[in-house]
Design an enzyme around this catalytic site. Structure first.
Site, PDB file in Angstrom:
ATOM      1  N   ASN A 161       0.849  -1.191   0.000  1.00  0.00           N
ATOM      2  CA  ASN A 161       0.000   0.000   0.000  1.00  0.00           C
ATOM      3  C   ASN A 161       0.889   1.247   0.000  1.00  0.00           C
ATOM      4  O   ASN A 161       2.126   1.150  -0.038  1.00  0.00           O
ATOM      5  CB  ASN A 161      -0.978  -0.018   1.177  1.00  0.00           C
ATOM      6  CG  ASN A 161      -0.297   0.001   2.528  1.00  0.00           C
ATOM      7  OD1 ASN A 161       0.846   0.434   2.673  1.00  0.00           O
ATOM      8  ND2 ASN A 161      -1.006  -0.472   3.556  1.00  0.00           N
TER       9      ASN A 161
ATOM     10  N   ASP B  79     -16.830  -1.169   6.281  1.00  0.00           N
ATOM     11  CA  ASP B  79     -15.733  -1.718   7.078  1.00  0.00           C
ATOM     12  C   ASP B  79     -14.582  -2.021   6.127  1.00  0.00           C
ATOM     13  O   ASP B  79     -14.709  -2.859   5.235  1.00  0.00           O
ATOM     14  CB  ASP B  79     -16.205  -2.990   7.786  1.00  0.00           C
ATOM     15  CG  ASP B  79     -15.145  -3.597   8.694  1.00  0.00           C
ATOM     16  OD1 ASP B  79     -14.018  -3.090   8.721  1.00  0.00           O
ATOM     17  OD2 ASP B  79     -15.457  -4.601   9.367  1.00  0.00           O
TER      18      ASP B  79
ATOM     19  N   GLY C 193      -7.581  -5.048   1.742  1.00  0.00           N
ATOM     20  CA  GLY C 193      -6.308  -5.322   1.081  1.00  0.00           C
ATOM     21  C   GLY C 193      -6.089  -6.804   0.850  1.00  0.00           C
ATOM     22  O   GLY C 193      -5.531  -7.211  -0.178  1.00  0.00           O
ATOM     23  N   ASP C 194      -6.541  -7.630   1.794  1.00  0.00           N
ATOM     24  CA  ASP C 194      -6.399  -9.077   1.641  1.00  0.00           C
ATOM     25  C   ASP C 194      -7.340  -9.604   0.564  1.00  0.00           C
ATOM     26  O   ASP C 194      -6.992 -10.541  -0.168  1.00  0.00           O
ATOM     27  CB  ASP C 194      -6.671  -9.772   2.969  1.00  0.00           C
ATOM     28  CG  ASP C 194      -5.763  -9.272   4.082  1.00  0.00           C
ATOM     29  OD1 ASP C 194      -4.611  -8.917   3.785  1.00  0.00           O
ATOM     30  OD2 ASP C 194      -6.223  -9.210   5.241  1.00  0.00           O
TER      31      ASP C 194
END
Length: 335
Positions: free
Chosen positions: A185, A248, A253-254
């Protein structure tokens, strides 16, 4: 097949209007327990996309570990190489989620810290997991020595490596080869390259180019709601994010990483795989939780059609989906 060597944590999620300041107490709107960990989340995301996925990890001999294994099996992940250990309890993440969807996370490694190189060799041997995989996906919530060893094992077996350098740590990128990819990121890119985090897609693309020069053949830099950029030989991508109302952001990212891995494993080119990954991340932030919020492939394409996103066709070739797990995951004890 995709082999995920990484972390599994039980997420304890506190939902609040806003996080407390120093010395302040705020009311909790809810407290939830959910399956998490960067490795487990990415494995579930890839399996939901239809990839054949095996997880290699460690959990404690406790109810939390049993819950995590059952949750991954239900998502379609092969958990035969997830070992239970008496050395430490199952890893835990404490997560504050604000009404805006932003989160703050603290992680106790627990059993993840016992996943040594020797453990990787022992747990992968029965199924010859490195030898039968095409892509090995790694994150840094396990010991760095283990990540280095898994990279070496993957290369020796002829596997492509997809490395998520999160949380960022001192792992030289020149260990990666032309077939490998790294995903970071904005703040992680800044920590690796120096300077401020990329503020826009142009800066993210420049960071991706610089990361490729450091070793891996492909680099992807994600900027959350601002989009993502990627660079590889002959390819440069800068895509704005899919606009959604975030509920949420935990696990987004996962979800991106798992969908990206599934797309690359299935034969999508980088641009198409990034498009699918961005849609999966956007879908995930519209629902609470991490693994529970991730879409199946059919859900994602239906969602994308309603928003006229125009996702690429999903190739028919590949390993095909993993067998679905049986039954539901038992709920762990809180505390």
């Amino acid at each position: 097949m995709i082999l995920v060597v990484g972390s599994m944590n039980l997420d304890r999620i506190a939902r609040v209007e806003r996080v407390p300041g120093p010395g302040e107490t705020v009311p909790l709107q809810a407290v939830d327990l959910a399956a998490g960990g960067k490795g487990g989340n990415a494995a579930a995301a890839a399996a939901r996309m239809g990839a054949r996925v095996a997880m290699l990890a460690r959990v404690g001999e406790d109810a939390d570990g049993a819950f995590l294994k059952a949750a991954l099996a239900t998502a379609g992940v092969d958990v035969a190489a997830v070992a239970e250990t008496r050395e430490a309890p199952t890893g835990t993440a404490l997560i504050w989620v604000e009404a805006s969807g932003e989160n703050r996370i603290g992680v106790l490694a627990g059993a993840n810290a016992t996943l040594t190189p020797a453990a990787v060799d022992a747990q992968s041997a029965p199924g010859r997991l490195f030898e039968t995989s095409r892509l090995v996906l790694l994150n840094l919530e396990i010991p760095l020595a283990t990540v280095r060893h898994a990279v070496d094992r993957a290369h020796a077996a002829g596997c492509r490596v997809l490395l998520n350098l999160s949380p960022v740590a001192d792992l030289p990128l020149d260990r990666l080869g032309a077939a490998d990819a790294v995903v970071v990121n904005g703040p992680e890119a800044a920590a690796l390259l120096g300077g401020a985090p990329p503020a826009d897609l142009e800066a993210a693309l420049d960071a991706a180019r610089r990361l490729v020069r450091a070793g891996p053949g492909t680099a992807v830099v994600t900027l959350g709601a601002a989009g993502a950029a990627a660079a590889a030989a002959g390819t440069e991508i800068a895509r704005p994010a899919v606009p959604v109302q975030a509920v949420d952001t935990t696990g987004a990212g996962d979800a991106f990483l798992g969908a990206l891995a599934a797309g690359l494993d299935r034969g999508l080119d980088l641009e198409s795989a990034v498009a699918v990954a961005m849609a999966a991340a956007a879908f995930t932030v519209t629902r609470p939780g991490a693994q529970a919020a991730q879409p199946t492939r059919s859900q994602l394409w239906a969602w994308a059609r309603r928003r006229r996103l125009g996702l690429p066709p999903w190739p028919a070739r590949g390993d095909g989906p993993a067998p679905a797990g049986r039954g539901g995951a038992p709920r762990p004890r809180a505390g």
